[in-house]
Structure formats: structure tokens, C-alpha cells
Design a protein around this motif. Structure first.
Motif, PDB file in Angstrom:
ATOM      1  N   ASN A  70       0.807  -1.223   0.000  1.00 54.45           N
ATOM      2  CA  ASN A  70       0.000   0.000   0.000  1.00 54.45           C
ATOM      3  C   ASN A  70       0.841   1.274   0.000  1.00 54.45           C
ATOM      4  O   ASN A  70       0.285   2.356   0.113  1.00 54.45           O
ATOM      5  CB  ASN A  70      -0.958   0.015   1.190  1.00 54.45           C
ATOM      6  CG  ASN A  70      -0.241  -0.016   2.522  1.00 54.45           C
ATOM      7  OD1 ASN A  70       0.980   0.036   2.566  1.00 54.45           O
ATOM      8  ND2 ASN A  70      -0.983  -0.108   3.602  1.00 54.45           N
ATOM      9  N   THR A  71       2.157   1.163  -0.134  1.00 58.00           N
ATOM     10  CA  THR A  71       2.985   2.365  -0.208  1.00 58.00           C
ATOM     11  C   THR A  71       4.368   2.018  -0.736  1.00 58.00           C
ATOM     12  O   THR A  71       4.831   0.882  -0.591  1.00 58.00           O
ATOM     13  CB  THR A  71       3.130   3.045   1.163  1.00 58.00           C
ATOM     14  OG1 THR A  71       3.814   4.304   1.015  1.00 58.00           O
ATOM     15  CG2 THR A  71       3.907   2.171   2.134  1.00 58.00           C
ATOM     16  N   HIS A  73       6.563   4.647  -0.014  1.00 58.44           N
ATOM     17  CA  HIS A  73       7.133   5.755   0.756  1.00 58.44           C
ATOM     18  C   HIS A  73       8.044   5.144   1.822  1.00 58.44           C
ATOM     19  O   HIS A  73       7.575   4.394   2.682  1.00 58.44           O
ATOM     20  CB  HIS A  73       6.006   6.539   1.409  1.00 58.44           C
ATOM     21  CG  HIS A  73       6.402   7.840   2.032  1.00 58.44           C
ATOM     22  ND1 HIS A  73       7.474   7.963   2.898  1.00 58.44           N
ATOM     23  CD2 HIS A  73       5.869   9.092   1.920  1.00 58.44           C
ATOM     24  CE1 HIS A  73       7.581   9.215   3.285  1.00 58.44           C
ATOM     25  NE2 HIS A  73       6.617   9.922   2.710  1.00 58.44           N
ATOM     26  N   LYS A  76       6.943   5.122   5.468  1.00 55.30           N
ATOM     27  CA  LYS A  76       5.659   4.490   5.768  1.00 55.30           C
ATOM     28  C   LYS A  76       5.646   2.985   5.556  1.00 55.30           C
ATOM     29  O   LYS A  76       4.617   2.344   5.777  1.00 55.30           O
ATOM     30  CB  LYS A  76       4.559   5.136   4.922  1.00 55.30           C
ATOM     31  CG  LYS A  76       4.390   6.624   5.184  1.00 55.30           C
ATOM     32  CD  LYS A  76       3.338   7.235   4.287  1.00 55.30           C
ATOM     33  CE  LYS A  76       3.220   8.733   4.510  1.00 55.30           C
ATOM     34  NZ  LYS A  76       2.197   9.345   3.627  1.00 55.30           N
ATOM     35  N   GLY A 231       4.938   8.570  -2.571  1.00 54.96           N
ATOM     36  CA  GLY A 231       4.958   7.123  -2.411  1.00 54.96           C
ATOM     37  C   GLY A 231       3.643   6.447  -2.711  1.00 54.96           C
ATOM     38  O   GLY A 231       3.512   5.237  -2.525  1.00 54.96           O
ATOM     39  N   GLU A 232       2.649   7.211  -3.180  1.00 54.36           N
ATOM     40  CA  GLU A 232       1.361   6.614  -3.535  1.00 54.36           C
ATOM     41  C   GLU A 232       1.206   6.434  -5.040  1.00 54.36           C
ATOM     42  O   GLU A 232       0.242   5.817  -5.490  1.00 54.36           O
ATOM     43  CB  GLU A 232       0.213   7.467  -2.976  1.00 54.36           C
ATOM     44  CG  GLU A 232       0.205   7.516  -1.457  1.00 54.36           C
ATOM     45  CD  GLU A 232      -1.060   8.118  -0.888  1.00 54.36           C
ATOM     46  OE1 GLU A 232      -1.871   8.646  -1.681  1.00 54.36           O
ATOM     47  OE2 GLU A 232      -1.253   8.036   0.335  1.00 54.36           O
ATOM     48  N   THR A 237       7.213   9.344  -7.673  1.00 55.52           N
ATOM     49  CA  THR A 237       8.123   8.893  -6.617  1.00 55.52           C
ATOM     50  C   THR A 237       9.500   8.646  -7.216  1.00 55.52           C
ATOM     51  O   THR A 237       9.627   7.876  -8.167  1.00 55.52           O
ATOM     52  CB  THR A 237       7.603   7.610  -5.952  1.00 55.52           C
ATOM     53  OG1 THR A 237       6.289   7.854  -5.450  1.00 55.52           O
ATOM     54  CG2 THR A 237       8.503   7.181  -4.806  1.00 55.52           C
ATOM     55  N   LYS A 250      -1.178   3.478  -5.527  1.00 54.38           N
ATOM     56  CA  LYS A 250      -1.887   2.923  -4.386  1.00 54.38           C
ATOM     57  C   LYS A 250      -3.363   2.745  -4.702  1.00 54.38           C
ATOM     58  O   LYS A 250      -4.037   3.677  -5.131  1.00 54.38           O
ATOM     59  CB  LYS A 250      -1.717   3.842  -3.176  1.00 54.38           C
ATOM     60  CG  LYS A 250      -2.405   3.340  -1.914  1.00 54.38           C
ATOM     61  CD  LYS A 250      -2.111   4.262  -0.751  1.00 54.38           C
ATOM     62  CE  LYS A 250      -2.783   3.765   0.522  1.00 54.38           C
ATOM     63  NZ  LYS A 250      -2.481   4.633   1.674  1.00 54.38           N
TER      64      LYS A 250
END
Length: 586
Positions: A70-71, A73, A76, A231-232, A237, A250
Motif C-alpha cells: 500500500n505504499t 514511501h 511508511k 509514495g502513492e 516517486t 496505491k
């Protein structure tokens, strides 16, 4: 400290296979499953399918995994496959190789000790982001400050607590994140001030290799909104590591590619120019697609400990948080769950051998929370099943029946159904609601224990099936920290002075927990019937002959494509004539 701690499960994304031929598409997992099923059915009816089908050389290696992430990032990341993806697309001050050794990453040379508590770090001047802009010291400062900022609620926000000066005070809201002991002296010089003297380089190296501490592009992230959305989406990114992630966002994509980063100087170490990642929505897809040569590397469960990439233990835990709910009704139920005798009675009827067999996995009953452990003597209380005793507890609390929610990942659904059936059979006045979480609602676990912050689930579950992953280099401190009342990662409300006392002797810079201390924590959890280990598995990757080199390593549970080569065209994909197959099956 050793690299990486504990993750809830496999997590990955689906892929779009390039060079697969015009009539074989891996865009939609449902279509893949249907086409693979058609291929298998046709093969059963005729032995001439392979010889009659055209074959086309595959140009890129394909990897199949089990779940979405889910990321991407760095701050996270919470699960092992997301960490693996970030590790392939990013680089910190150090990088851990497959032998478990730490090599210089962004550092140009080893850290220079300025005084007892401060180190000066010289960064490489040639390090660049995937858009060609330089990686500079303020990119690391931004990342570290953002990680510990409590307003971001990062799962690993406590990573630097007790290690880097100011981190603990920042985490509890007593200081601004800008007061963290990390300063950019110039574009390529970083100074880090520690809470106490660091006397072991290996401890420092392991900390600096963590992907939560990878840099963030400060020129691109200039607001809270920028940080939140970073990051989504792979297109926005940046990468400073061996590969660039493409074609992922995401919640919207089940596929990604890893393309070699032209600005990274490690191309010789990562010979594959492109890797296609794909998620299996059905466990049968893994072997079906591997057999049909659609992918080259697939996860394999095994109960043998030797030569495996990593091991994991599933366990059942109770949520005894006293802040779980606000309504009077829910508070009353919370009091019931807090009853130690009731918890012991609920665990009593569980037949783990039965439960494991129904998961369909090659596993064994777990000895304790540490995967594949051979030395634990910690045991849960020997409590006999007694509907009479449990009914008396319910009567005392004014309950005609008790309904408990059991939270889990979708892959544990069969296991949960078995647990539900065994408890409900023993206690007719207890109902277990099995609540599998979707990838959209799953916020993965916090360093070994589940940290569900989704609004629908964060405060409304009573039991949870979680897991702990351990590679050879994984520390045990991070797992047990999740049960400590002083840890931000503690979401089960478990408060034990005994556990906190043991944990006070350790921090992120010292994670080699003694067997005696581990035993104390394990037994404390068992004595209070808060945790029940369920089963162990060991997982590795099965690879086709077209792949040379090991994707997995015993040094870490993160997959790494270092040194892995793919022979283009050695394996081919049968091009299926769907019209002919439809005709033959009709």
C-alpha cells in the motif's frame, strides 16, 4: 541491531508481462486465472497442445508474490515486500548484502567520530535521484525528521527513540521534529548526534541501512500535502537505488515493473534491466503460472528450516486495550475480554494440528513467537474446556451471549474458520465473527504486532491473527517491543511492568536479546493468556532454470535482485489460440 524486524506478511503487486505474446495478457488477475484454467483443461484433453502452439521468447523475468502493498514511501513501509520494493528503488547510508554484511551506500567513507556522541558523515558527490538531480544531505534530514514527527503517525516512528538525540521527546510531542540530532552541514556532509556513545560500527551500519531512513527528495517534498501523497504513485516517486518502480499507484494498480535506474552506479551488481512483478489472487495461480512458464520466480512454503529465506510464525492475540471503544456497551464487552480466566477458557478448545491441516499449508505447530524456535519452554496455561465456568463469567457480566470479532488477513481465513468452529462448538454462548481485511483496508502490522488504523477496524476487534517474520539477521527486540506499554507500536493494550522492565535494557541500537529475557516476556504473555502461537512456516522462492542467482537470502527476509540474471528467450511462453481452445472444449 540487525537489519529489519518483523512484517505481517508477504505483500506485493501484480504485473503486466511485457514480451509475453499478443494473446497472453497478465493485466487482470481474473483473466490470468481463467486463461490458465483454460490452458490446463485443454492440456488434460490433448497432449498435443504444447507442440501445436506457437512459442515466443520472453524478454523479461517475471516474479509472482502473494499480496498487494500500500505504499512505496520509505517512512511508511510496514511489510516485507513493500520494504523489498523500496530497497530495490532506494538506498540509504549503508546497504546490506546477501551475506548480511554492510557496504557503503550513500556514504563516501566510514563515519568520522567528532566526539563521544556525534558522527560526521560524508556523502558521495555522484549520488543522484532518478530524475538526474543530486542526492544531498538535507534529503536525509527531511526523511529522518518526518519519520519521527508524531503528526505523521508513522508505524516505525519510534525507530530512533533512545538512539538519536531528541527522537524520544519528539515522539511524545515535547519537542519539534526540527530539534532531532541530525544536521546538514553542507550538501554532502551530515552530522548525527546520538543519545549515548555508539561503540560498535555494526550497530551503526545496521541502523543506517534501514529503509525507513532512506532519503526523501527535499526539492519535491516542500509541504505536508507533498509528504502525504509521496509514495502513492510510482510516476511521482523518485528512486536513488538500483531500480525505478514503474506502473504502480496505491489502490489502483495490481502491477509494477522494476526498471534499472540509469543514474545508479550499481548496474553491474544488478544485471537484470527489467523485472515484472505480479500478485497471485488465488494460491493456485502461483504454481499454474510457474508451470506454464508465465513467471520465473514464485514463493514456496516449506517446513524445513535449512536453506530457507525466512521463517514466520502465526499467532493469535487478544486486544485488551482499555481505550478501544467509547460506548458503554463496548466498554462492558471490553471488561469481559480483559478477564484472564475467560481468555484462557477461549484458548482451551483449540486443536492447532487440526487448524493447520485445514490451512492447506506445509506448516508445523509453533513452539513460541520466534519462528522455528527450538529452545523455548514457555507454555500457555493448561486450562480445561468448561462451558460451565465460561457461562458463569458471562452471567456475572450480564451477557446472554458473547460476540467477539476475529481480525485477520484474507489468506488466514480458513485458519480463522477452524478456530471459530472449535470455540463455538465448545461454548454455545460464544459467537466468533471472522473479519477478513481487504488490501484496501489493511494497514499492515507494526513491527510484529498488528497495527490496524483503518477507521472501520482500528478499535473494534477483540482477537487478531498476526504473524512474525524472522530471517537469520532479524532481532527479537522489535517483536517484543510491540507488547510493551511504553512502545507506540503497542495497539493491544497489553500493560506489563515485567515486560517493560525487560525491554528497558534494550533499544533500537541494541537488539541482541538474551534467551532469559526472551523467555521472561514469552512466559508473561502466556501466563496471562494474551497470546497463543499457532503455526510456523518457512518460505523461499522457487526459480526457473532461466534465472541464475538466488532471489532470496538467509541474511534478510527482504528479496534482493543483486547478482540475479535472466536468460532472455531460454524459457518461452506458449501462445494460446483461444478460438481453437474454445472450439475444442465445446
Amino acid at each position: 541491531m540487525k537489519k529489519w524486524g518483523h512484517f505481517l506478511t508477504f505483500a506485493a503487486l501484480a504485473m503486466v508481462m511485457s514480451g509475453c505474446g499478443a494473446k497472453v495478457s497478465l493485466v487482470n488477475p481474473d483473466e490470468i486465472k481463467e486463461e490458465a484454467s483454460n490452458q490446463t483443461a485443454a492440456s488434460d484433453e490433448s497432449n498435443t497442445t504444447d507442440s501445436a502452439s506457437e512459442k515466443e521468447p520472453r524478454q523479461t523475468a517475471g516474479v509472482m508474490l502473494l499480496n498487494n502493498i500500500n505504499t512505496i514511501h520509505p517512512n511508511k513501509v510496514q511489510d516485507s515486500n513493500a520494504a523489498s520494493a523500496v530497497n530495490m528503488a532506494g538506498e540509504g547510508l549503508y546497504r546490506q548484502n546477501k551475506d548480511g554484511k554492510y557496504e557503503l551506500g550513500l556514504l563516501a567513507e566510514k563515519p568520522e567520530q567528532v566526539n563521544e556522541h556525534t558522527y560526521r558523515l560524508k556523502l558521495r558527490t555522484d549520488a543522484k535521484w532518478s530524475d538526474g538531480t543530486p542526492v544531498v544531505a538535507k534529503d536525509l534530514v527531511l526523511s529522518w525528521q518526518a519519520l519521527v514527527d508524531p503528526s505523521h503517525d508513522n508505524a516505525h516512528g519510534d525507530l530512533l527513540n533512545g538512539v538519536v538525540k531528541g527522537a524520544t521527546e519528539i515522539q511524545v510531542g515535547k519537542q519539534d521534529a526540527k530539534m532531532l540530532g541530525v544536521v546538514a552541514k553542507d550538501d554532502h556532509t551530515l552530522e548525527v548526534t546520538f543519545e549515548q556513545a555508539i561503540d560498535q560500527y555494526d550497530t551503526l551500519e545496521a541502523l543506517f541501512a534501514r529503509c525507513e531512513l532512506f532519503p526523501l527528495p527535499s526539492d519535491k517534498i516542500q509541504s505536508e500535502a507533498d509528504y502525504a501523497s509521496y509514495g502513492e504513485n510510482a510516476n511521482t516517486t523518485l528512486s536513488n537505488g538500483p531500480y525505478v518502480i514503474k506502473n504502480w499507484q496505491k489502490g489502483g494498480w495490481n502491477s509494477w515493473q522494476l526498471l534499472r535506474n540509469p543514474y545508479c552506479d550499481k548496474q553491474a551488481d544488478y544485471p537484470m534491466e527489467q523485472i515484472e512483478m505480479h500478485v497471485a489472487t488465488d494460491p493456485q495461480m502461483v504454481q499454474t503460472n510457474f508451470k506454464n512458464q508465465l513467471v520465473d520466480m514464485v514463493p514456496t512454503l516449506n517446513n524445513q528450516t535449512q536453506d530457507q529465506a525466512w521463517n514466520e510464525t502465526r499467532y493469535l492475540a487478544f486486544n485488551v486495550s482499555d481505550q478501544k471503544d467509547e460506548s458503554q456497551k463496548d466498554k462492558q464487552k471490553q471488561n469481559v475480554v480483559n478477564n484472564e480466566e475467560l481468555r484462557a477458557l477461549l484458548l482451551a478448545p483449540l486443536n492447532l494440528t487440526d487448524a493447520i491441516q485445514k490451512t492447506g499449508q506445509t506448516s508445523r505447530v509453533a513452539d513460541d513467537l520466534v519462528p522455528m524456535s527450538q529452545d523455548s519452554t514457555a507454555k500457555n496455561k493448561q486450562t480445561e474446556v468448561s462451558a460451565e465456568k465460561l457461562n458463569k463469567i458471562l452471567d456475572d457480566y450480564g451477557y446472554e451471549a458473547l460476540e467477539l470479532s476475529l481480525l485477520l488477513q484474507k489468506e488466514d481465513e480458513e485458519l480463522a474458520k477452524t478456530i471459530k468452529a472449535q470455540i463455538e462448538k465448545a461454548y454455545p454462548r460464544v459467537v466468533i465473527d471472522v473479519v477478513p481485511m481487504t488490501n484496501e483496508s489493511l494497514i499492515n502490522r507494526q513491527m510484529g504486532i498488528v497495527d490496524y488504523r483503518d477507521a472501520r477496524y482500528a478499535e473494534h476487534y477483540d482477537m487478531v491473527i498476526a504473524n512474525h517474520v524472522q530471517a537469520d539477521s532479524t532481532d527479537q527486540y522489535s517483536l517484543y517491543q510491540s507488547f510493551g506499554s511504553q512502545s507506540p507500536s503497542n495497539r493491544l493494550g497489553i500493560h506489563s511492568d515485567k515486560i517493560d522492565e525487560v525491554l528497558s535494557h534494550y533499544n533500537s541500537g541494541k537488539s541482541e536479546m538474551s534467551q532469559d529475557d526472551r523467555q521472561t516476556i514469552e512466559q508473561t504473555l502466556r501466563d496471562q493468556s494474551l497470546v497463543l502461537p499457532l503455526y510456523d512456516t518457512a518460505t523461499t522462492f522457487t526459480q526457473s532454470k532461466a534465472v541464475k542467482g538466488n532471489l532470496s537470502t538467509k541474511a534478510s527476509e527482504l528479496y534482493d535482485f543483486n547478482g540475479v540474471k535472466f536468460t532472455s528467450g531460454e524459457y518461452t511462453i506458449p501462445k494460446v489460440n483461444l478460438e481453437e481452445e474454445a472450439s475444442s472444449q465445446s
